[in-house]
Design a protein around this motif. Structure first.
Motif, PDB file in Angstrom:
ATOM      1  N   UNK A 169     -35.562  -7.903  18.268  1.00  0.00           N
ATOM      2  CA  UNK A 169     -34.685  -8.368  19.342  1.00  0.00           C
ATOM      3  C   UNK A 169     -33.475  -9.124  18.785  1.00  0.00           C
ATOM      4  N   UNK A 170     -33.631  -9.725  17.629  1.00  0.00           N
ATOM      5  CA  UNK A 170     -32.620 -10.616  17.052  1.00  0.00           C
ATOM      6  C   UNK A 170     -31.211 -10.031  16.949  1.00  0.00           C
ATOM      7  N   UNK A 171     -31.021  -8.798  16.441  1.00  0.00           N
ATOM      8  CA  UNK A 171     -29.641  -8.306  16.270  1.00  0.00           C
ATOM      9  C   UNK A 171     -28.833  -8.277  17.562  1.00  0.00           C
ATOM     10  N   UNK A 172     -29.471  -7.996  18.676  1.00  0.00           N
ATOM     11  CA  UNK A 172     -28.760  -7.916  19.953  1.00  0.00           C
ATOM     12  C   UNK A 172     -28.591  -9.278  20.623  1.00  0.00           C
ATOM     13  N   UNK A 173     -29.575 -10.138  20.502  1.00  0.00           N
ATOM     14  CA  UNK A 173     -29.582 -11.387  21.266  1.00  0.00           C
ATOM     15  C   UNK A 173     -29.222 -12.632  20.456  1.00  0.00           C
ATOM     16  N   UNK A 174     -29.425 -12.590  19.146  1.00  0.00           N
ATOM     17  CA  UNK A 174     -29.276 -13.799  18.357  1.00  0.00           C
ATOM     18  C   UNK A 174     -30.435 -14.751  18.642  1.00  0.00           C
ATOM     19  N   UNK A 175     -30.529 -15.823  17.890  1.00  0.00           N
ATOM     20  CA  UNK A 175     -31.619 -16.773  18.102  1.00  0.00           C
ATOM     21  C   UNK A 175     -31.548 -17.416  19.483  1.00  0.00           C
ATOM     22  N   UNK A 176     -30.333 -17.695  19.955  1.00  0.00           N
ATOM     23  CA  UNK A 176     -30.191 -18.357  21.252  1.00  0.00           C
ATOM     24  C   UNK A 176     -30.642 -17.459  22.394  1.00  0.00           C
ATOM     25  N   UNK A 211     -23.059  -2.556   8.303  1.00  0.00           N
ATOM     26  CA  UNK A 211     -23.756  -1.272   8.180  1.00  0.00           C
ATOM     27  C   UNK A 211     -25.164  -1.368   8.757  1.00  0.00           C
ATOM     28  N   UNK A 212     -25.880  -2.419   8.421  1.00  0.00           N
ATOM     29  CA  UNK A 212     -27.269  -2.537   8.867  1.00  0.00           C
ATOM     30  C   UNK A 212     -27.361  -2.785  10.374  1.00  0.00           C
ATOM     31  N   UNK A 213     -26.339  -3.409  10.935  1.00  0.00           N
ATOM     32  CA  UNK A 213     -26.320  -3.613  12.383  1.00  0.00           C
ATOM     33  C   UNK A 213     -26.129  -2.292  13.122  1.00  0.00           C
ATOM     34  N   UNK A 214     -25.402  -1.367  12.481  1.00  0.00           N
ATOM     35  CA  UNK A 214     -25.051  -0.108  13.147  1.00  0.00           C
ATOM     36  C   UNK A 214     -25.664   1.108  12.450  1.00  0.00           C
ATOM     37  N   UNK A 215     -26.742   0.922  11.714  1.00  0.00           N
ATOM     38  CA  UNK A 215     -27.282   2.029  10.924  1.00  0.00           C
ATOM     39  C   UNK A 215     -27.878   3.151  11.773  1.00  0.00           C
ATOM     40  N   UNK A 216     -28.031   2.921  13.058  1.00  0.00           N
ATOM     41  CA  UNK A 216     -28.539   3.976  13.926  1.00  0.00           C
ATOM     42  C   UNK A 216     -27.418   4.825  14.535  1.00  0.00           C
ATOM     43  N   UNK A 217     -26.167   4.494  14.231  1.00  0.00           N
ATOM     44  CA  UNK A 217     -25.059   5.335  14.677  1.00  0.00           C
ATOM     45  C   UNK A 217     -25.240   6.736  14.096  1.00  0.00           C
ATOM     46  N   UNK A 218     -24.931   7.789  14.860  1.00  0.00           N
ATOM     47  CA  UNK A 218     -25.137   9.161  14.375  1.00  0.00           C
ATOM     48  C   UNK A 218     -24.497   9.438  13.017  1.00  0.00           C
ATOM     49  N   UNK A 278     -38.241  -3.042   8.671  1.00  0.00           N
ATOM     50  CA  UNK A 278     -38.351  -4.132   9.641  1.00  0.00           C
ATOM     51  C   UNK A 278     -36.987  -4.332  10.295  1.00  0.00           C
ATOM     52  N   UNK A 279     -36.766  -3.638  11.387  1.00  0.00           N
ATOM     53  CA  UNK A 279     -35.474  -3.664  12.064  1.00  0.00           C
ATOM     54  C   UNK A 279     -35.069  -5.102  12.382  1.00  0.00           C
ATOM     55  N   UNK A 280     -33.871  -5.452  11.975  1.00  0.00           N
ATOM     56  CA  UNK A 280     -33.375  -6.799  12.215  1.00  0.00           C
ATOM     57  C   UNK A 280     -33.581  -7.745  11.047  1.00  0.00           C
ATOM     58  N   UNK A 281     -34.236  -7.272   9.973  1.00  0.00           N
ATOM     59  CA  UNK A 281     -34.547  -8.130   8.823  1.00  0.00           C
ATOM     60  C   UNK A 281     -33.306  -8.846   8.297  1.00  0.00           C
ATOM     61  N   UNK A 282     -32.249  -8.081   8.026  1.00  0.00           N
ATOM     62  CA  UNK A 282     -31.060  -8.680   7.428  1.00  0.00           C
ATOM     63  C   UNK A 282     -30.294  -9.551   8.413  1.00  0.00           C
ATOM     64  N   UNK A 283     -30.512  -9.320   9.719  1.00  0.00           N
ATOM     65  CA  UNK A 283     -29.790 -10.109  10.726  1.00  0.00           C
ATOM     66  C   UNK A 283     -30.117 -11.599  10.624  1.00  0.00           C
ATOM     67  N   UNK A 284     -31.311 -11.916  10.155  1.00  0.00           N
ATOM     68  CA  UNK A 284     -31.678 -13.333  10.019  1.00  0.00           C
ATOM     69  C   UNK A 284     -30.684 -14.048   9.111  1.00  0.00           C
TER      70      UNK A 284
END
Length: 202
Positions: free
Chosen positions: A23-30, A171-178, A102-108
């Motif tokens: 959930x983190x990449x879309x919402x952030x910690x807040x 890149x990791x935030x958008x790695x699911x782009x086609x 682990x989707x979102x790992x680098x977002x931390x």
């Protein structure tokens, strides 16, 4: 007999943390809430509270496990064999692979600073703050080593590291782009390394 319930409890705890991570990449910690995690898992909120007394406790566990895992991995790479360029490539590939697992790992990495500022002044928080500075220090030292070896351009290693990891974050935030997913994971790693290192390698 006791190992069964303990294993089940730890498995569920890990599942809750993994869901928060996704959930983190879309919402952030807040933006993360106990309710959003419970909904994603099909749990009730009391089921989450059984494992974590509140949202802050959950996020502290998430950050702690991330920092420990990332620091151990980065330390193995920076202390390992290979030229500074080769080891930097290994670090980039590590983050791409782990973020796939682990989707979102680098977002931390990009949200942890704000979270740390909000943490109370406790021994646990201070340990996390110290650990959070060790990962960039390792990477900066590696880049500095590459500068001294004549592999990397002679610029501020902190700036070079920040530029590389800003690219990696995007890149990791958008790695699911086609256009990115079509590369496959190995192709993606190669492209990220090529673009990142063209700005640093002489």
């Amino acid at each position: 007999m006791r190992s069964g319930p303990k294993k089940t409890r730890e498995t569920r705890r890990k599942k809750i943390l993994q869901t928060a991570l996704e959930i983190l990449p879309q919402r952030g910690f807040d933006g993360i809430t106990i309710e959003s995690i419970a909904d994603a898992l099909g749990y009730t909120k009391p089921a989450i509270y059984y494992y974590f007394k509140n949202k802050d406790a959950l996020l502290t566990s998430l950050v702690s496990e991330y920092l420990q895992d990332a620091y151990q991995a980065i330390s193995r790479i920076t202390d390992g064999d290979g030229s500074p360029k080769e080891r930097l490539i290994h670090i980039i590939c590590f983050y791409v692979d782990r973020n796939r697992e682990q989707r979102g790992y680098f977002a931390i990495d990009h949200h942890v600073g704000g979270f740390m500022k909000k943490m109370p002044d406790t021994a646990e928080a201070n340990e996390l703050r110290k650990l959070s500075t060790k990962i960039p220090s390792r990477i900066i030292n590696l880049i500095n080593e590459g500068i001294e070896a004549g592999e990397f351009r002679n610029e501020d290693p902190a700036v070079l590291g920040s530029l590389i990891f800003s690219l990696l974050a995007g890149v990791l935030t958008h790695m699911e782009m086609p256009s990115l997913s079509s590369l496959g994971i190995e192709g993606l790693k190669q492209k990220v390394c090529d673009f990142a290192l063209k700005g640093i390698v002489l």
